[in-house]
Scaffold this active site. Structure first.
Site, PDB file in Angstrom:
ATOM      1  N   GLY A  31       0.768  -1.238   0.000  1.00 49.30           N
ATOM      2  CA  GLY A  31       0.000   0.000   0.000  1.00 49.30           C
ATOM      3  C   GLY A  31       0.798   1.287   0.000  1.00 49.30           C
ATOM      4  O   GLY A  31       0.218   2.377  -0.090  1.00 49.30           O
TER       5      GLY A  31
ATOM      6  N   GLU B 209       4.282  -6.637   1.560  1.00 49.66           N
ATOM      7  CA  GLU B 209       3.865  -6.949   0.189  1.00 49.66           C
ATOM      8  C   GLU B 209       3.697  -5.694  -0.650  1.00 49.66           C
ATOM      9  O   GLU B 209       2.607  -5.398  -1.134  1.00 49.66           O
ATOM     10  CB  GLU B 209       2.492  -7.657   0.211  1.00 49.66           C
ATOM     11  CG  GLU B 209       2.364  -8.828   1.116  1.00 49.66           C
ATOM     12  CD  GLU B 209       0.888  -9.206   1.352  1.00 49.66           C
ATOM     13  OE1 GLU B 209      -0.027  -8.481   0.910  1.00 49.66           O
ATOM     14  OE2 GLU B 209       0.674 -10.240   1.989  1.00 49.66           O
TER      15      GLU B 209
ATOM     16  N   GLY C   7       3.767  -3.244  -3.890  1.00 53.90           N
ATOM     17  CA  GLY C   7       3.737  -3.362  -5.347  1.00 53.90           C
ATOM     18  C   GLY C   7       4.054  -2.019  -5.977  1.00 53.90           C
ATOM     19  O   GLY C   7       5.146  -1.758  -6.474  1.00 53.90           O
TER      20      GLY C   7
ATOM     21  N   ARG D 134      -6.011   3.482 -15.575  1.00 54.24           N
ATOM     22  CA  ARG D 134      -6.149   4.115 -14.267  1.00 54.24           C
ATOM     23  C   ARG D 134      -6.902   5.454 -14.305  1.00 54.24           C
ATOM     24  O   ARG D 134      -7.755   5.693 -13.439  1.00 54.24           O
ATOM     25  CB  ARG D 134      -4.782   4.285 -13.577  1.00 54.24           C
ATOM     26  CG  ARG D 134      -4.024   2.961 -13.402  1.00 54.24           C
ATOM     27  CD  ARG D 134      -2.799   3.071 -12.518  1.00 54.24           C
ATOM     28  NE  ARG D 134      -3.161   3.354 -11.147  1.00 54.24           N
ATOM     29  CZ  ARG D 134      -3.114   4.534 -10.583  1.00 54.24           C
ATOM     30  NH1 ARG D 134      -2.635   5.566 -11.256  1.00 54.24           N
ATOM     31  NH2 ARG D 134      -3.517   4.713  -9.358  1.00 54.24           N
TER      32      ARG D 134
ATOM     33  N   CYS E  70     -13.933   4.813 -28.361  1.00 51.25           N
ATOM     34  CA  CYS E  70     -15.242   5.451 -28.466  1.00 51.25           C
ATOM     35  C   CYS E  70     -15.967   5.523 -27.131  1.00 51.25           C
ATOM     36  O   CYS E  70     -17.047   4.941 -26.964  1.00 51.25           O
ATOM     37  CB  CYS E  70     -16.077   4.691 -29.485  1.00 51.25           C
ATOM     38  SG  CYS E  70     -15.173   4.485 -31.011  1.00 51.25           S
TER      39      CYS E  70
ATOM     40  N   TYR F 192       0.195  -1.210 -12.142  1.00 49.54           N
ATOM     41  CA  TYR F 192      -1.213  -1.259 -12.534  1.00 49.54           C
ATOM     42  C   TYR F 192      -1.431  -0.588 -13.898  1.00 49.54           C
ATOM     43  O   TYR F 192      -2.439   0.061 -14.128  1.00 49.54           O
ATOM     44  CB  TYR F 192      -2.102  -0.641 -11.436  1.00 49.54           C
ATOM     45  CG  TYR F 192      -1.847  -1.270 -10.084  1.00 49.54           C
ATOM     46  CD1 TYR F 192      -2.211  -2.591  -9.855  1.00 49.54           C
ATOM     47  CD2 TYR F 192      -1.195  -0.589  -9.061  1.00 49.54           C
ATOM     48  CE1 TYR F 192      -1.938  -3.207  -8.636  1.00 49.54           C
ATOM     49  CE2 TYR F 192      -0.918  -1.197  -7.838  1.00 49.54           C
ATOM     50  CZ  TYR F 192      -1.296  -2.504  -7.640  1.00 49.54           C
ATOM     51  OH  TYR F 192      -1.020  -3.114  -6.439  1.00 49.54           O
TER      52      TYR F 192
HETATM   53  N1  LLP Z   1      -1.201  -7.085  -0.872  1.00 50.63           N
HETATM   54  C1  LLP Z   1      -2.528  -7.229  -1.096  1.00 50.63           C
HETATM   55  C2  LLP Z   1      -3.272  -8.249  -0.359  1.00 50.63           C
HETATM   56  C3  LLP Z   1      -3.170  -6.380  -2.020  1.00 50.63           C
HETATM   57  O1  LLP Z   1      -4.477  -6.516  -2.243  1.00 50.63           O
HETATM   58  C4  LLP Z   1      -2.426  -5.395  -2.721  1.00 50.63           C
HETATM   59  C5  LLP Z   1      -3.058  -4.520  -3.712  1.00 50.63           C
HETATM   60  C6  LLP Z   1      -1.042  -5.303  -2.462  1.00 50.63           C
HETATM   61  C7  LLP Z   1      -0.472  -6.149  -1.522  1.00 50.63           C
HETATM   62  C8  LLP Z   1      -0.151  -4.308  -3.156  1.00 50.63           C
HETATM   63  O2  LLP Z   1      -0.567  -3.001  -2.904  1.00 50.63           O
HETATM   64  P1  LLP Z   1       0.363  -1.768  -3.383  1.00 50.63           P
HETATM   65  O3  LLP Z   1       1.636  -1.822  -2.564  1.00 50.63           O
HETATM   66  O4  LLP Z   1       0.626  -1.922  -4.824  1.00 50.63           O
HETATM   67  O5  LLP Z   1      -0.448  -0.576  -3.076  1.00 50.63           O
HETATM   68  N2  LLP Z   1      -5.364  -1.073  -9.461  1.00 50.63           N
HETATM   69  C9  LLP Z   1      -5.253  -0.108  -8.389  1.00 50.63           C
HETATM   70  C10 LLP Z   1      -4.548  -0.669  -7.177  1.00 50.63           C
HETATM   71  C11 LLP Z   1      -5.176  -1.937  -6.623  1.00 50.63           C
HETATM   72  C12 LLP Z   1      -4.439  -2.514  -5.452  1.00 50.63           C
HETATM   73  C13 LLP Z   1      -4.996  -3.847  -5.071  1.00 50.63           C
HETATM   74  N3  LLP Z   1      -4.306  -4.527  -4.016  1.00 50.63           N
HETATM   75  C14 LLP Z   1      -4.568   1.142  -8.934  1.00 50.63           C
HETATM   76  O6  LLP Z   1      -4.279   1.205 -10.132  1.00 50.63           O
HETATM   77  O7  LLP Z   1      -4.329   2.109  -8.204  1.00 50.63           O
END
Ligand code: LLP
Length: 443
Positions: free
Chosen positions: A261, A295, A297, A333, A365, A394
């Site tokens: 997150g 975790e 991303g 996004r 479109c 993403y």
């Molecule tokens: N762990 C779990 C259980 C998750 O559901 C997620 C993301 C992460 C880790 C990684 O989160 P991060 O560090 O990337 O924030 N498509 C959306 C973001 C969806 C995130 C879903 N879960 C966007 O483009 O902003």
């Protein structure tokens, strides 16, 4: 609330550039990413094209690892594959020693293809199917983050049937507001994720009695694009309290998965402070005597990628529109979350030219097919190129072939050279998996 929209006016193009260490504008070569002219990449592979920088991918990982280490913490980073699942990126993080966090069998098998040891993979997600669980357990996956009592029973039955023991952590829903876009917040009581805190004690004790299950600890993940350490502090304090209650009840807890997150700056503002995040982790859970995992991303890969696109034409209607050859099928996004992404001209002359507000759109479109509204940009003739910034997370993973638009090419920059890592999908390939059945004739 729009996701990561700058609080005030749009940042100046110069400030966007200055706040991104991997980008530089050269008078002759134009915009360069990790020292490589984006024009050279577009000349070689066309547009739209994803461009990733291996140097930035590594620098982001090392900065996070260093901030945690400086706080005296030993946290194992499991890269959240969903943010960008390209084998090149999984392979790169594997060489740095990262584990992985996956949410489907497809993601798990990608990590295996990239050489991540199965024991270093955590399986998250609210609806893992029986075949997915069976395949992952048989392969010796490291940990399953369980999201319900129902899932726990499923895992017990599957592990027992194959004579295995699954290491599980219970994902607790801490009921904390992460203050992000409603579509990506996950830690509130009425989100579908995790197990309510009041059920954890009972379920953990039950898990210990189930065959094929070894409960190892707790997991939580409260949302994405979190810019303040405060929601983390609240959630981790609840997790620490839960660990103490579980231990008081005689449970063995050896793992705490802190989730992901961490938010990035999409404008010219900084992302979350790693030092502040690490100090929250240290203060709330540093003394628990558990193995810590996280975790992330977006934090790792978001700023390490951009989407290179060309202008098809500018049209002047009631408003000025700059129409690109990239669209919402490539980068979803902005359409999906009203997300704000910086857009820079690739030419140095255009960067310095007078600007006027324009909507930057794609050719699809739908009115949702828009990358930016009222963005101050110079006049952009057909063929002019732009870089849509911070598209490494993403981006490609959420793309589609809507409007029969082939998937974009992708390139990785490594040590000043660029390598094609995904060729542009051919148009014929769009229907390669389709069959034309015998159809009744007219009349
Ligand atoms: N762990 C779990 C259980 C998750 O559901 C997620 C993301 C992460 C880790 C990684 O989160 P991060 O560090 O990337 O924030 N498509 C959306 C973001 C969806 C995130 C879903 N879960 C966007 O483009 O902003």
């Amino acid at each position: 609330m729009a996701l990561a929209q700058p609080m005030t006016a749009d940042p100046e193009l110069d400030d966007l550039l200055a706040s991104r260490p991997a980008l530089a504008m050269h008078a002759q070569d134009g915009l360069c990413f990790e020292g490589v002219p984006l024009h050279a990449i577009a000349d070689a592979h066309g547009t739209p094209c994803w461009v990733y920088g291996a140097g930035t991918l590594r620098a982001r990982y090392r900065a996070l690892a260093a901030a945690l280490a400086e706080a005296g913490l030993d946290v194992h980073i499991h890269y959240a594959v969903k943010a960008n699942d390209h084998l090149a990126i999984l392979g790169l993080y594997q060489t740095l020693g990262a584990g992985a966090d996956v949410v489907s069998l497809g993601e798990f098998l990608r990590t295996q293809q990239a050489g991540v040891p199965a024991a270093d993979v955590v399986f998250s997600g609210v609806g893992k199917s029986a075949p997915e669980l069976a395949a992952a357990i048989a392969a010796g996956l490291g940990q399953i983050n369980v999201e319900s009592a129902e899932e726990l029973e499923m895992i017990s039955a599957i592990a027992t049937a194959s004579g295995r023991t699954a290491r599980v952590a219970l994902r607790m829903n801490p009921d904390v507001d992460a203050g992000t876009h409603e579509k990506i917040t996950t830690g509130l009581a009425d989100n579908k994720f995790g197990i309510p805190a009041q059920d954890i004690l009972h379920l953990y004790a039950h898990a210990a009695t189930l065959p094929g299950i070894q409960p190892v600890g707790l997991a939580l993940h409260i949302g994405s694009q979190i810019l303040s350490p405060a929601p983390y502090a609240a959630a981790y304090a609840k997790a620490a309290e839960m660990v103490r209650s579980l231990r008081a009840a005689g449970a063995e807890i050896s793992v705490l998965d802190l989730g992901g997150g961490l938010g990035i700056g999409y404008g010219d503002e900084p992302g979350i402070s790693l030092a502040a995040f690490a100090s929250v982790v240290k203060k709330e859970v540093g003394g628990l005597d558990v193995e810590l995992l996280m975790e992330p991303g977006r934090y790792l890969v978001g700023p390490a990628g951009l989407l290179l696109a060309s202008v098809i034409l500018e049209k002047q209607g009631a408003k000025r529109f700059v129409v690109l050859d990239a669209a919402m099928n490539d980068l979803m996004r902005p359409a999906m979350y009203d997300a704000w992404h910086g857009i820079l001209p690739v030419s140095a002359v255009q960067l310095r030219a007078p600007r006027a507000p324009a909507d930057v759109v794609g050719p699809i479109c739908e009115s949702a097919d828009s990358f930016a509204t009222g963005r101050d940009l110079p006049s952009m003739p057909p063929g002019a190129r732009v870089a849509i910034l911070d598209a490494g997370a993403y981006g490609a993973v959420m793309s589609s072939t809507y409007n029969a638009r082939p998937r974009a090419a992708a390139v990785l920059i490594e040590a000043g050279k660029f390598h094609l890592i995904t060729p542009r999908q051919t148009i014929e390939n769009l229907w390669a998996d389709e069959f034309l059945p015998p159809l009744a004739g007219a009349g």
